[in-house]
Write an enzyme that holds these catalytic residues in place. Structure first.
Site, short mmCIF file in Angstrom:
data_model
loop_
_atom_site.label_atom_id
_atom_site.label_comp_id
_atom_site.label_asym_id
_atom_site.label_seq_id
_atom_site.Cartn_x
_atom_site.Cartn_y
_atom_site.Cartn_z
N LYS A 221 0.81 -1.23 0.00
CA LYS A 221 0.00 0.00 0.00
C LYS A 221 0.84 1.27 0.00
O LYS A 221 0.44 2.29 -0.56
CB LYS A 221 -0.94 0.00 1.21
CG LYS A 221 -1.99 -1.09 1.21
CD LYS A 221 -3.01 -0.88 0.10
CE LYS A 221 -4.17 -1.86 0.18
NZ LYS A 221 -5.11 -1.70 -0.95
N GLU B 146 -9.86 5.75 3.01
CA GLU B 146 -10.65 4.66 3.57
C GLU B 146 -9.70 3.50 3.81
O GLU B 146 -8.64 3.42 3.19
CB GLU B 146 -11.77 4.25 2.60
CG GLU B 146 -11.40 3.20 1.56
CD GLU B 146 -10.29 3.62 0.59
OE1 GLU B 146 -9.50 2.73 0.19
OE2 GLU B 146 -10.19 4.81 0.24
N SER C 192 1.71 -9.83 -0.79
CA SER C 192 1.39 -8.39 -0.76
C SER C 192 1.49 -7.77 0.63
O SER C 192 1.59 -6.54 0.75
CB SER C 192 0.00 -8.16 -1.33
OG SER C 192 -0.95 -8.97 -0.65
#
Length: 396
Positions: free
Chosen positions: A92, A114, A379
Site C-alpha cells: 500500500k 478509507e 502483498s
C-alpha cells in the site's frame, strides 16, 4: 508509461467498465485530478522524489525470494515477491507515497482515506506524518475490532480514525463515509487505496503500484536468466497489488496471470466476496464494474475472513481482463487461505497477511508444466492478523 489494449482509454474505460460517476459537487476535484495526474507523474522532479522515497524510505526494491521449502511442499518452483518487507508491511505504501506527492503538487493540505484491513490506513497516516498534512481515515467498525493494532498505529501516527457504522461496517461503508467527507471538504485530496473509484483513480493507482512488476521483470532475469515467469499469482479484492505486479506483463501473453478472489465460506454459501462469480454489472463508488447486488440493484454484503478482500466490487479493469481472457480468475475459501498461511509459516518462517494467503492457496490448484516458474505476490505481512490466526490455527 506504457499503454496497451488493457490500458484505460481516454474516457476512463476498460472495455465496458470504468468511467467517472460522481456527485456534481465532486466533479471539479475529479476533473482537476484527471487533467493533471499524468503530467505530474511524468514530471522529472516528481519521479526523482518518488523513487528516492521508495528506495530510502520504503526500502525498495522488495526482494524476489526463491521459496525452496514451499517449492518442495507443492512440487512446483515458487518465488515470492516480498511486498511484506516494505515499510508499513504491505504494498500500500507504494501508492500513498505517490499520491501524497501528487496532492502537494495540487496544493491540497488535508488528506482523506478509507481502509479495510488497515494497511492502506497505516500507509496513508505514515505519509501524512512525513509530509505534515492533516489526515482523516474512515474504517468500518467491524474492521476496527479485527485489526485493532493497525487502528492504534494510525492514531499514534497522528491520524484521526473515524468509525463507519452503517451496513456491515466494513470497507464499502468506510468508502461511503470517505466520499461524503470529500463532498463536504472539496479542498481535500482523497487517497483511494485500490484500483477502484472514478477515473482516473484506477489508472493512477495502477501506475504507482506498477513498480512491483517492473522490479520483478528485472529481478527475474537476474535470478533465472529467463525474461519472465510462466505464472504470476496475486489476490484480488479491489485489486491494487495484482494490478501492480500484472501491469508490465499484459503484453506478454506467454505469462499466465492468476487473480484469486476470496470465496469466504464458499461461492454459493451466501457468505462470499467473489465478485466476478457472484456479481453483476453496476456502479459502485464512482465506476461501472462488477458488483455484488440483489435483484433490485441493492448492494449485498460480501464476506471474507480477510478484512482487505471483503469488498462488494472489484477494480473496473478486471471484468475487462476477465472477458478478454487475459487474466485467469479463481477463488479461495477462508479455510483454504488459513491452511496456505499455516504452510507458509511452518515451511518458510514467513507470516503472510490473510489477503496474501488467498494467493498462496492457489498454488495447490494452478496447473503447471514441469519446468514452469511461479511468482506469488506476497502483498503484506500477517502480524495484523495474529488474533485471527490464533483463533483458527492455534488449536491445530
Amino acid at each position: 508509461m506504457q499503454t496497451h489494449k488493457y490500458s484505460v482509454d481516454e474516457n476512463g474505460y476498460y472495455g465496458n467498465y470504468g468511467g467517472a460517476f460522481v456527485p456534481e459537487l465532486l466533479y471539479p476535484n475529479i476533473e482537476e485530478l484527471r487533467q493533471h495526474y499524468l503530467e505530474i507523474l511524468h514530471d522529472p522532479e516528481f519521479q526523482e522524489k518518488y523513487h528516492m522515497l521508495l528506495k530510502d524510505y520504503v526500502g525498495r526494491p522488495s526482494p524476489l525470494y526463491h521459496a525452496q521449502n514451499l517449492s518442495a511442499y507443492y512440487g512446483k518452483t515458487i518465488y515470492l515477491k516480498r511486498e511484506d518487507l516494505n515499510h508499513t508491511g504491505a504494498h500500500k505504501i507504494n501508492n500513498t507515497i505517490g499520491q501524497i506527492l501528487l496532492a502537494e503538487k495540487l496544493g491540497k493540505s488535508r488528506i482523506i482515506a478509507e481502509t479495510g484491513a488497515g494497511q492502506h490506513g497505516v500507509a496513508t497516516a505514515t505519509v501524512c506524518a512525513l509530509n505534515k498534512l492533516e489526515c482523516v481515515i474512515y474504517m468500518g467498525e467491524t474492521d476496527m475490532k479485527r485489526q485493532q493494532s493497525n487502528v492504534e498505529q494510525m492514531k499514534l501516527l497522528g491520524a484521526k480514525v473515524v468509525p463507519a457504522t452503517s451496513g456491515n461496517k466494513t470497507l464499502k461503508d468506510a468508502t461511503n463515509e470517505a466520499i461524503r467527507d470529500w463532498i463536504n471538504h472539496p479542498e481535500s485530496h482523497y487517497i483511494i487505496g485500490s484500483v477502484v473509484g472514478p477515473h482516473p483513480y484506477p489508472d493512477l493507482v495502477t501506475r504507482l503500484q506498477s513498480v512491483i512488476g517492473k522490479e520483478l521483470k528485472q529481478q527475474f532475469t537476474e535470478k533465472t536468466g529467463r525474461q519472465a515467469p510462466d505464472h504470476i499469482v496475486a489476490c484480488v479484492g479491489g485489486g491494487s497489488n495484482a494490478a501492480g505486479i500484472f501491469y508490465p506483463f499484459y503484453d506478454m501473453p506467454e505469462v499466465r496471470l492468476h487473480a484469486v478472489e476470496a470465496s469466504g465460506k464458499g461461492i454459493n454459501s451466501g457468505m462470499t466476496a467473489s465478485t466476478l462469480k457472484k456479481g453483476k454489472p453496476g456502479i459502485l463508488h464512482g465506476s461501472m464494474t462488477m458488483v455484488m447486488q440483489d435483484e433490485y440493484g441493492q448492494i449485498t454484503e460480501p464476506y471474507s475472513i480477510s478484512a482487505g478482500l471483503d469488498y462488494p466490487g472489484i477494480g473496473p479493469a478486471y471484468p475487462h481482463l476477465f472477458e478478454t481472457k487475459r487474466v485467469i480468475f479463481s477463488d479461495a475459501t477462508d479455510k483454504e487461505a488459513l491452511e496456505a498461511a499455516r504452510v507458509c509459516m511452518l515451511e518458510e518462517g514467513i507470516f503472510p497477511a490473510l489477503e496474501s494467503a488467498h494467493a498462496l492457496a492457489a498454488l495447490k490448484k494452478i496447473e503447471t508444466r514441469k519446468d514452469d516458474l511461479i511468482v506469488v505476490n506476497l502483498s503484506g505481512r500477517g502480524h495484523k492478523d495474529l488474533e485471527t490466526y490464533k483463533t483458527y490455527l492455534s488449536n491445530e
